[in-house]
Design an enzyme around this catalytic site. Structure first.
Site, PDB file in Angstrom:
ATOM      1  N   THR A  36     -37.671   3.096   1.039  1.00 28.17           N
ATOM      2  CA  THR A  36     -36.953   4.363   0.868  1.00 28.17           C
ATOM      3  C   THR A  36     -36.390   4.889   2.172  1.00 28.17           C
ATOM      4  OG1 THR A  36     -38.253   4.956  -1.066  1.00 28.17           O
ATOM      5  CG2 THR A  36     -37.231   6.764   0.108  1.00 28.17           C
ATOM      6  N   THR A 113     -43.092   2.285   0.896  1.00 25.90           N
ATOM      7  CA  THR A 113     -44.473   2.785   0.787  1.00 25.90           C
ATOM      8  C   THR A 113     -45.205   2.209  -0.422  1.00 25.90           C
ATOM      9  OG1 THR A 113     -43.806   4.707  -0.529  1.00 25.90           O
ATOM     10  CG2 THR A 113     -43.859   4.972   1.888  1.00 25.90           C
ATOM     11  N   ASP A 114     -44.461   1.711  -1.427  1.00 25.60           N
ATOM     12  CA  ASP A 114     -45.130   1.235  -2.652  1.00 25.60           C
ATOM     13  C   ASP A 114     -46.166   0.154  -2.358  1.00 25.60           C
ATOM     14  OD1 ASP A 114     -42.324   1.443  -5.030  1.00 25.60           O
ATOM     15  OD2 ASP A 114     -43.531   2.953  -3.992  1.00 25.60           O
TER      16      ASP A 114
HETATM   17  N1  ASP Z   1     -39.928   2.257  -3.788  1.00 21.66           N
HETATM   18  C1  ASP Z   1     -39.971   2.530  -2.364  1.00 21.66           C
HETATM   19  C2  ASP Z   1     -40.498   1.278  -1.654  1.00 21.66           C
HETATM   20  O1  ASP Z   1     -41.663   1.019  -1.732  1.00 21.66           O
HETATM   21  C3  ASP Z   1     -40.832   3.719  -2.094  1.00 21.66           C
HETATM   22  C4  ASP Z   1     -40.859   4.153  -0.653  1.00 21.66           C
HETATM   23  O2  ASP Z   1     -40.485   3.410   0.266  1.00 21.66           O
HETATM   24  O3  ASP Z   1     -41.294   5.311  -0.415  1.00 21.66           O
HETATM   25  O4  ASP Z   1     -39.720   0.541  -1.083  1.00 21.66           O
END
Ligand code: ASP
Length: 350
Positions: A36, A113-114
């Protein structure tokens, strides 16, 4: 004429001072992988998609050149829901090369973050360096009203430059909180304060360019980076589970299996028999619990209770999340010569 010489002299002196200053700054390499933090809203899909290059990411962070000399390595640009163990294996190898460069103080990795918790854990387990590595990312994209990526990236560079980070190995820094790769979990689908380490607590906290220490030292268990990672599926058991998916994985040639039980790590009799089927073919089985806090235990003696599973030869996962237990089992089975006793010791030690 004299004023021209005077101005020239001033420019030369300032350049020399600037050169000395930047030479004295530590060199931090930022390895970008997507997530993200590098995504923007796309009207064609109606959602955020990878859109920002590594250099543009850094350009959006004011003040970085005051604290470090930054180099950028664009490794990939994907949402971390698409990350795989093989990508993390290649990332670990690339980061190891960078850390071995004498002038490099440490590495920051921008990542979605996932699956950041698992990716950070994989590097924590396979990097052979004492230099600091900090994962960071963001919960809000560049198209949001108040993106959190720039502050997280700034703090990650600050963390890697700090002496406090020397004892921490691989960390995850988001929203000022510092977590260990070993214990961190993502705990909220959308909130910027999504990472925490449960009972273990935060390693530290960053405020006004200061790195506060809450936990000083972490034990690091490291394994050589395997040439290849074997197939290890993971199964969450459920009420009425007949164990058929585990049997199918065994018949498809799984090298190891992770089973996530209920409570203190218990499963029903059918799943227990499927685990026995795997163990009977020398396929190691690690069992975890779906419960967030505490560890699975050899407590219950009925068929499928933790005690019966240990008796049958299954391995307790310790306090590792199921996803980290899976990566540790893959890394361990990727070693050329790890015996089942050593495997058991590894999970007991972790
Ligand atoms: N869907 C995103 C990822 O994991 C979520 C994030 O980066 O906050 O790439």
């Amino acid at each position: 004429m004299k004023s021209g010489v005077f101005v020239f002299a001033i420019v030369v002196i300032c350049s020399a001072v600037f050169a000395v200053e930047t030479d004295s700054l530590p060199t931090v390499v930022v390895v970008t992988t997507g997530g993200t933090i590098a995504e923007k809203y796309d009207s064609a899909t109606g959602g955020v998609v990878p859109a920002v290059s590594g250099s543009d990411l850094l350009a959006a962070v004011p003040g970085l050149n005051r604290i470090a000399n930054i180099e950028v390595v664009e490794f990939c640009n994907i949402d971390s829901s698409h990350m795989t163990p093989d990508i993390w294996r290649n990332l670990s190898s690339r980061v190891q090369e960078i850390l071995e460069q004498e002038n490099v103080r440490g590495v920051v990795i921008t990542h979605g973050t996932d699956t950041m918790a698992e990716g950070a854990f994989f590097l924590e387990t396979t990097l052979q360096s004492e230099k600091p590595v900090a994962f960071t990312g963001s919960m809000r994209s560049g198209s949001d009203i108040s993106p959190d990526g720039s502050a997280n990236l700034y703090n990650a560079v600050l963390l890697v430059c700090s002496p406090q980070a020397d004892a921490w190995g691989v960390t995850v820094i988001l929203n000022q909180y510092i977590n260990s790769a070993r214990h961190v979990m993502k705990d909220n689908t959308t909130n910027i304060q999504t990472f925490d380490s449960g009972d273990y607590g935060y390693l530290g906290y960053i405020v006004e360019d200061r790195v506060l220490v809450y936990n000083a030292v972490l034990e690091h268990t490291r394994l050589p980076l395997p040439e290849a990672l074997p197939d290890v599926p993971l199964f969450y058991t459920f009420a009425g589970d007949d164990g058929s998916y585990i049997r199918y994985a065994v018949d498809q040639g799984a090298s190891g299996i992770v089973v996530v039980g209920v409570g203190a790590g218990n499963v029903n009799a059918e799943v227990y028999q499927a685990i026995e089927y795997a163990l009977g073919l020398d396929i190691p089985v690690v069992f975890c619990s779906r419960v967030r806090y505490g560890e699975p235990q050899a407590l219950y003696g009925d068929q499928g209770g933790g005690s019966s599973l240990v008796e049958a030869g299954a391995l307790l996962s310790g306090d590792l999340s199921p996803f980290k237990a899976r990566l540790l089992l893959m890394t361990a089975l990727g070693q050329a010569d790890m015996s089942s006793d050593e495997l058991g010791l590894l999970f007991r030690a972790y």
